[in-house]
Design a protein around this motif. Structure first.
Motif, PDB file in Angstrom:
ATOM      1  N   PHE A   5       0.956  -1.298   0.228  1.00  0.00           N
ATOM      2  CA  PHE A   5       0.157   0.300  -0.134  1.00  0.00           C
ATOM      3  C   PHE A   5       1.034   0.844   0.312  1.00  0.00           C
ATOM      4  CE2 PHE A   5      -1.944   3.815   2.271  1.00  0.00           C
ATOM      5  CZ  PHE A   5      -3.257   3.609   1.283  1.00  0.00           C
ATOM      6  N   ILE A   6       0.605   2.183  -0.661  1.00  0.00           N
ATOM      7  CA  ILE A   6       1.559   3.699  -0.846  1.00  0.00           C
ATOM      8  C   ILE A   6       0.646   4.633  -0.586  1.00  0.00           C
ATOM      9  CG2 ILE A   6       3.125   5.018  -2.555  1.00  0.00           C
ATOM     10  CD1 ILE A   6       4.201   2.501  -1.607  1.00  0.00           C
ATOM     11  N   GLY A   7       0.659   5.430   0.205  1.00  0.00           N
ATOM     12  CA  GLY A   7      -0.591   6.689   1.282  1.00  0.00           C
ATOM     13  C   GLY A   7       0.010   8.169  -0.085  1.00  0.00           C
ATOM     14  N   VAL A  36      -2.945   1.976  -4.900  1.00  0.00           N
ATOM     15  CA  VAL A  36      -2.275   3.517  -4.175  1.00  0.00           C
ATOM     16  C   VAL A  36      -3.287   4.306  -3.760  1.00  0.00           C
ATOM     17  CG1 VAL A  36      -1.145   4.876  -5.292  1.00  0.00           C
ATOM     18  CG2 VAL A  36      -0.552   2.908  -5.702  1.00  0.00           C
ATOM     19  N   ASP A 150      -8.881   1.348   3.248  1.00  0.00           N
ATOM     20  CA  ASP A 150      -8.066   2.367   3.675  1.00  0.00           C
ATOM     21  C   ASP A 150      -8.666   3.380   3.979  1.00  0.00           C
ATOM     22  OD1 ASP A 150      -7.045   5.389   2.985  1.00  0.00           O
ATOM     23  OD2 ASP A 150      -7.249   4.859   0.891  1.00  0.00           O
ATOM     24  N   THR A 176      -4.879   6.940   5.788  1.00  0.00           N
ATOM     25  CA  THR A 176      -4.008   8.253   5.088  1.00  0.00           C
ATOM     26  C   THR A 176      -4.938   9.365   5.154  1.00  0.00           C
ATOM     27  OG1 THR A 176      -6.035   7.505   2.902  1.00  0.00           O
ATOM     28  CG2 THR A 176      -3.936   6.521   2.970  1.00  0.00           C
ATOM     29  N   GLN A 181       4.676   9.917   8.119  1.00  0.00           N
ATOM     30  CA  GLN A 181       4.062   8.027   8.048  1.00  0.00           C
ATOM     31  C   GLN A 181       4.200   8.247   9.546  1.00  0.00           C
ATOM     32  OE1 GLN A 181       7.418   4.840   7.276  1.00  0.00           O
ATOM     33  NE2 GLN A 181       6.132   4.522   6.340  1.00  0.00           N
ATOM     34  N   ALA A 198       0.151   5.840   6.154  1.00  0.00           N
ATOM     35  CA  ALA A 198       0.827   4.736   5.589  1.00  0.00           C
ATOM     36  C   ALA A 198       2.182   6.579   5.350  1.00  0.00           C
ATOM     37  CB  ALA A 198       0.381   4.468   4.734  1.00  0.00           C
ATOM     38  N   THR A 201       3.733  10.277  -1.180  1.00  0.00           N
ATOM     39  CA  THR A 201       4.737  10.049  -2.119  1.00  0.00           C
ATOM     40  C   THR A 201       4.485  11.114  -2.454  1.00  0.00           C
ATOM     41  OG1 THR A 201       3.834   7.621  -1.716  1.00  0.00           O
ATOM     42  CG2 THR A 201       4.977   8.302  -4.060  1.00  0.00           C
ATOM     43  N   GLY A 239       4.443   4.079   2.629  1.00  0.00           N
ATOM     44  CA  GLY A 239       3.529   3.755   2.479  1.00  0.00           C
ATOM     45  C   GLY A 239       4.194   1.519   3.372  1.00  0.00           C
ATOM     46  N   CYS A 240       3.404   1.063   3.180  1.00  0.00           N
ATOM     47  CA  CYS A 240       3.687   0.169   3.953  1.00  0.00           C
ATOM     48  C   CYS A 240       3.232  -1.807   3.230  1.00  0.00           C
ATOM     49  CB  CYS A 240       2.546  -0.191   5.282  1.00  0.00           C
ATOM     50  SG  CYS A 240       0.822  -0.008   4.398  1.00  0.00           S
TER      51      CYS A 240
END
Length: 267
Positions: A5-7, A36, A150, A176, A181, A198, A201, A239-240
């Motif tokens: 998972f990307i914030g 994402v 999310d 989010t 983070q 998270a 980016t 992210g994580c």
């Protein structure tokens, strides 16, 4: 199942970070599903466009989640109903809300469900996310126990509360929206993975992705200010990665992902 998972992707710099590093992360971490958050991904940092949505998918995203800026770029109305890979918060009020609030994807022999929810503390008063989550999770668990949430929220307490409320019923709750983070990644009671936020980016030099001057000025004079997305180097990607037991839906591991000048990519 491994989930990456990307914030919150912020502005052009955020999209560039995705294009540069997401393929490398997928190569090295080998996730079976990649999610994402794209609600800040336009050049002005609000909403998403069709072009950027496609770029996120082309870079390796399987699902794109949103948040409080879902409708800020009006172009979204032109394509959100045509895709199962872009989801918006499930607790938007009213009937016939455009788009989908959750989606599912096949991962080998398992099914992963992804839900998007938005908090109400210090954010617009949407419908109760706890009640909406109850209904959704009950229905989805008839099909699969592997559920990722999310939760787009402003305050840590609300994020923690929803994670504890859904403990054992979902695989993961990851926050989010606040773009920083947190270091509290954990598995609650050996069941549900949780991280308060998270992170973001995008441009690391600004304040939550925005150019500092206008943000600081607002603190100084408490008057409205037009925030502009920072475009300079350096960048940050947050992210994580979460491992989940496909049969029970319980998470077994959560690990933060952080790429910036202080944490260069070295996998």
């Amino acid at each position: 199942m491994r989930i990456l998972f990307i914030g919150d992707v912020v502005g052009d710099r955020g999209v560039q970070m995705i294009q540069t590093y997401l393929p490398k992360l997928k190569r090295d971490l080998k996730p079976q599903a990649t999610i994402v958050n794209g609600e800040n991904s336009t050049p002005v940092g609000r909403g998403i466009s069709r072009k950027i949505y496609k770029q996120l998918l082309e870079s390796g995203a399987d699902v794109v989640t949103m948040g409080n800026h879902t409708w800020d770029n009006k172009e979204i109305y032109e394509f959100i109903d045509d895709t199962t890979k872009l989801i918006r918060p499930a607790n938007y009020p009213g009937k016939d809300v455009p788009g989908r609030s959750w989606t599912k994807l096949k991962v080998n022999q398992a099914t992963l469900a992804v839900i998007n929810l938005q908090g109400r503390v210090f954010l617009p008063p949407l419908d109760d996310p706890f009640a909406v989550a109850d209904k959704l999770v009950t229905e989805i668990r008839k099909e699969t126990p592997v559920i990722f949430v999310d939760f787009h929220g402003e305050v840590t307490s609300e994020k923690r509360a929803i994670a504890l409320y859904l403990k054992g019923r979902v695989s993961a709750v990851v926050g989010t929206h606040t773009h920083v983070q947190t270091s509290d990644g954990q598995i609650i009671d050996h069941q549900t993975a949780f991280m308060t936020d998270a992170g973001m980016t995008g441009p690391a030099a600004g304040i939550l992705g925005m150019q500092p001057a206008s943000v600081i000025q607002r603190f100084l004079d408490q008057r409205p200010a037009r925030y502009v997305v920072e475009t300079s180097e350096p960048g940050i990607m947050s992210g994580c990665v979460i491992d989940v037991n496909d049969e029970t839906g319980h998470a077994t591991k959560i690990k933060p992902v952080l790429i910036d000048d202080a944490h260069p990519y070295d996998l």
